[in-house]
Write an enzyme that holds these catalytic residues in place. Structure first.
Site, PDB file in Angstrom:
ATOM      1  N   CYS A 203       3.321   1.684   2.870  1.00 51.19           N
ATOM      2  CA  CYS A 203       4.554   0.901   2.708  1.00 51.19           C
ATOM      3  C   CYS A 203       5.568   1.709   1.899  1.00 51.19           C
ATOM      4  CB  CYS A 203       4.276  -0.412   1.988  1.00 51.19           C
ATOM      5  SG  CYS A 203       3.092  -1.495   2.811  1.00 51.19           S
TER       6      CYS A 203
ATOM      7  N   CYS B  20       0.849  -1.200   0.000  1.00 49.22           N
ATOM      8  CA  CYS B  20       0.000   0.000   0.000  1.00 49.22           C
ATOM      9  C   CYS B  20       0.879   1.243   0.000  1.00 49.22           C
ATOM     10  CB  CYS B  20      -0.931   0.012   1.218  1.00 49.22           C
ATOM     11  SG  CYS B  20      -0.040   0.067   2.791  1.00 49.22           S
TER      12      CYS B  20
ATOM     13  N   ASP C 153      19.370 -33.598  20.433  1.00 50.11           N
ATOM     14  CA  ASP C 153      17.956 -33.936  20.578  1.00 50.11           C
ATOM     15  C   ASP C 153      17.886 -35.410  20.966  1.00 50.11           C
ATOM     16  OD1 ASP C 153      15.064 -33.874  20.195  1.00 50.11           O
ATOM     17  OD2 ASP C 153      15.478 -35.000  18.350  1.00 50.11           O
TER      18      ASP C 153
END
Length: 837
Positions: A36, A33, A523
């Site tokens: 921006c 827009c 992990d």
């Protein structure tokens, strides 16, 4: 009346000097827009010296003019700070004519000055440059023009890993030409050396030559031969060095040209116009000029031959892919080039042949040697439905595959690209080398001039001859070729060796970072463990058999979607057939029940047994013991009686304990971060000897846990395999992905373990440390060599009794320094963790 006219006082105004300016046009993503547009325009207008700022919402481009000395990265960062992005692209180009680190610096500066370029990286070892720039705003012709303006010749970039047939042919041609020049230079230089220095070896030789040729004819003959050496095999130094010297950017070629040229010109003056020189200065140095050229050419030839071996690992890897394949079309086998394969083709692979493409087995089975990819020596069993990798060796049995990936999409091509990216990258330590070498050659020229002046000022007469000799020695000994090769050669060999061992460094910087980490965090699920629950224990009550209980429990659990149920079903299928179930019922959080073969069967937690009114006291103690060991206990009941205790767990990998012990023995802190419950995590950690445990954490909690570990211990590497590991892999200084894991995890990692084995973590660390040690050795040799020998070459230590260095010895030492660096880097081809047979 005073006729004077009053004029207003005019104050001088400081005029800002005019700065060269350049126009930029950058694509901007995320504009939606007018607000921006305004936000980006304000951000760009705030840049120093920015003018004519305009952002077009329709085209998605920002235009402005900025001072030429404002880096494009500042403009890109300003757009990013305003909340938008400039899409980036990468352009690669090959460069011929580079010989030393100063060449690299000059080209990088020329490329970095191009509009829109945010980063320029030049690799001396691969002869390749990579530029990161705003997408769509840098033409290849501009890059080529910049390379030529710096004094070098651009060419098309090599393909994967820089080991294309074109590059191999070019390297072979370059090496052949160098050896041809070495041979010619040696043949022409030999008579010069004999005529000038033969008397030092053979008594009366000088008198013999003087009587045969005469002093003047001897000098003329040496001049003719020296001219041939410098004009023919030695012309490359003048062709490349003199333009750089005239532009004010001298390099190694300039130093050699100055050294050999000074010796040659001083000698020619002594031959043609001796009256221009003092009585003590009419000396001949032709032997120095020709030997400088010959020895440095010899060093380059040896270096070129050795450099051709640095990419051998990847060359061998790519050469493993077969050239033809047997495609089954219309029921018949047809042999076609592998390049002609298409996705969906059915290809037949016989025993002893290599798999021609990435695919999946649709018929048959075999044992396949995948060591070329994984580094694991033992063949693995592949059956219908299993994936295959192009280039792997079918050791026994025959099978058909359906091709899934071809060309640049194959795993081999991806590996080659990863290795190429790593080899082309720059380690942080390279920044120090670049800063030093950028100033090194001009400093050497200053030292050479100072050497001449010092000898003329302080040395006893005659001093002109020694002054020239020592200045030439300084110019020759200080060539920074070894400095430029020290880091990239080690990276090339180290990453190639890592690829052979199943370890892919996706970024060269990970080589340096991994060697200095203090913590290895794992992990749990799928990394330290197998990744899926399995039946580990089945303890039967009195009056029940294991097979009967397992068959009944397997059928009831077959209707459940719970992962633990899958483990029981898999174990039951391995033991035999599973009967049908009727009246199935599942109660979330409790368990399941149904009728199997006319009997009532229930499987679940203790609370499920309590709810059904079934006593579990006979096996409660065993259930508690299994629970403390990290296993999940379940009870099975048949016809209202307790039948068995079933335990399910995610088994620890077979090599996990060994790897953890080895990492701890090497001085690293080993940690585990998992989303599992505290009891299970603690049990696995105790089994493996891991002290630091963070359990019951979400993906963002893993990032916090890494930060806590970093504060406590220092730099950290994280090893994971799942989608939920991606944030942690990105947060760690080095992210290591198990190759059998998800694509998201692998894309987030800096290092990929192709085999999926944890031993790869050891391998990666060992290779990182070996490569960094090799780089330190190379840099120490390159820098210490110059620092130590430049004063010797200048004769500055002669007053202390230290022997001076002749130009000939300087040329030999300089050439050997580059050969030493290359040969030392090649030692990395044997690096890695020794594995038991």
């Amino acid at each position: 009346m005073d006729a004077r006219t009053d004029f207003p006082l005019i104050h001088p105004v400081a005029v800002e000097p005019v700065r060269p300016r350049g126009a930029l046009s950058l694509p901007v993503e995320g504009l939606s827009c007018a607000s921006c547009v305004g936000r980006v325009e304000r951000a760009l207008a705030a840049l120093p010296g920015a003018r004519d700022v305009s952002v077009n919402l329709a085209t998605g481009k920002a235009s402005l003019t900025v001072p030429a000395d404002l880096p494009a990265q500042r403009v890109v960062q300003a757009i990013a700070d305003s909340g938008y992005t400039v899409p980036e692209a990468t352009t690669a180009i090959g460069i011929d004519g580079m010989t030393c680190a100063s060449c690299v610096g000059r080209i990088e500066r020329a490329l970095a000055a191009l509009p829109g370029v945010t980063q320029a990286s030049v690799n001396l070892a691969t002869g390749r440059a990579e530029l990161r720039h705003a997408a769509g705003m840098l033409a290849l012709s501009k890059v080529e023009e910049a390379v030529r303006s710096a004094g070098y010749e651009p060419r098309a970039a090599d393909g994967a890993a820089g080991v294309t047939p074109e590059r191999q042919e070019r390297q072979a041609r370059e090496t052949t030409q160098l050896w041809r020049d070495v041979t010619l230079a040696a043949l022409l230089a030999m008579p010069v050396v004999l005529l000038d220095m033969g008397g030092h070896v053979v008594p009366g030789f000088h008198e013999l030559i003087a009587g045969w040729l005469g002093h003047y004819s001897n000098a003329v003959l040496q001049a003719i031969l020296a001219t041939a050496v410098l004009a023919w095999p030695g012309r490359r130094f003048f062709r490349l060095g003199v333009p750089g010297l005239l532009r004010g950017h001298p390099d190694m070629n300039a130093l050699v040209a100055l050294g050999a040229g000074a010796a040659y010109l001083a000698s020619m003056v002594a031959v043609l116009a001796p009256g221009l020189l003092p009585a003590d200065g009419a000396n001949l140095y032709f032997e120095a000029s020709v030997l400088i050229v010959t020895l440095i050419l010899l060093g380059r030839a040896l270096e070129a031959r050795s450099r051709g071996r640095t990419g051998a690992a990847i060359t061998r890897l790519l050469d493993l892919a077969p050239k033809t394949a047997r495609v089954i079309r219309d029921g018949e086998e047809q042999e076609v080039p592998v390049a002609a394969l298409a996705v969906g083709d059915r290809v037949r692979v016989r025993p002893g042949e290599r798999v021609p493409a990435d695919g999946r087995i649709v018929d048959g089975a075999s044992w396949i040697d995948e060591s070329m990819v994984t580094g694991e020596a033992e063949p693995v069993r592949r059956e219908q439905g299993d994936a295959t990798v192009g280039g792997t060796l079918n050791t026994s049995g025959g099978f058909d595959i359906e091709v899934e990936r071809v060309g640049s999409d194959t795993l081999l091509a991806q590996i080659a690209r990863m290795v190429e990216d790593a080899q082309g990258g720059k380690l942080p330590v390279q920044a120090l080398v670049d800063r030093i070498t950028a100033r090194f050659v001009p400093a050497v020229l200053a030292v050479a001039v100072a050497t001449v002046l010092a000898w003329l000022a302080f040395a006893p007469s005659p001093a002109l001859g020694p002054a020239i000799v020592h200045a030439i020695a300084v110019l020759v000994i200080a060539c920074p070729c070894a400095m430029g090769l020290a880091v990239p050669m080690s990276i090339m060999v180290g990453t190639g060796r890592a690829a052979e061992r199943g370890v892919l460094f996706r970024q060269g910087s990970a080589l340096q970072a991994l060697g200095s980490v203090k913590v290895i965090a794992f992990d749990k699920t799928g990394t330290l463990t197998e990744g899926g629950p399995r039946l580990t224990d089945l303890v039967t009550a009195e009056g029940f058999s294991r097979d009967d209980v397992l068959a009944a429990a397997g059928e009831v659990e077959g209707r459940s979607e719970h992962p633990i149920a899958r483990a029981i079903v898999d174990a039951a299928r391995e033991s035999g057939t599973i009967p049908a179930v009727q009246a199935f019922e599942s109660v979330a959080g409790y368990g399941v029940k149904g009728r199997v073969g006319g009997r009532s069967v229930a499987v679940g937690a203790k609370r499920w047994m309590d709810r059904l009114g079934i006593a579990t006291s006979d096996l409660d103690a065993e259930a508690q013991r299994l629970g403390r060991s990290g296993r999940s206990p379940l009870y099975a009941a048949i016809d209202g009686r307790l039948a068995a205790l079933i335990a399910v767990a995610d088994p620890v990998r077979a090599d996990a304990a060994t790897v953890v012990r080895s990492l701890k023995a090497s001085g690293l802190t080993v940690a585990m971060i998992t989303g599992d419950d505290q009891r299970t995590a603690r049990a696995v950690a105790d089994t493996l000897g891991i002290d630091a445990v963070a359990a019951e954490v979400l993906p963002d909690g893993k990032v916090k846990a890494l930060k806590d570990l970093r504060r406590a211990h220092g730099a950290i590497a994280f090893v994971g395999d799942g989608i939920n590991d991606a944030p942690a892999l990105a947060e760690a200084e080095v992210g290591i992905a198990i190759g059998s894991g998800t694509d998201v995890a692998i894309e987030s990692a800096d290092v990929v373990l192709m085999s999926g084995a944890l031993r790869g973590v050891e391998e990666a660390i060992a290779l990182s440390r070996a490569t960094m040690a090799n780089i330190r050795q190379n840099l120490f040799w390159a820098f210490a060599y110059n620092v130590a020998l430049i004063p010797v070459a200048a004769g500055a230590l002669a007053v202390a009794g230290v022997p001076t260095l002749s130009p000939i010895a300087a040329a030999g030492a300089m050439a050997l320094s580059s050969v030493f660096v290359v040969m030392n880097a090649l030692r990395l081809r044997r690096a890695g963790v020794e594995r038991a047979a």
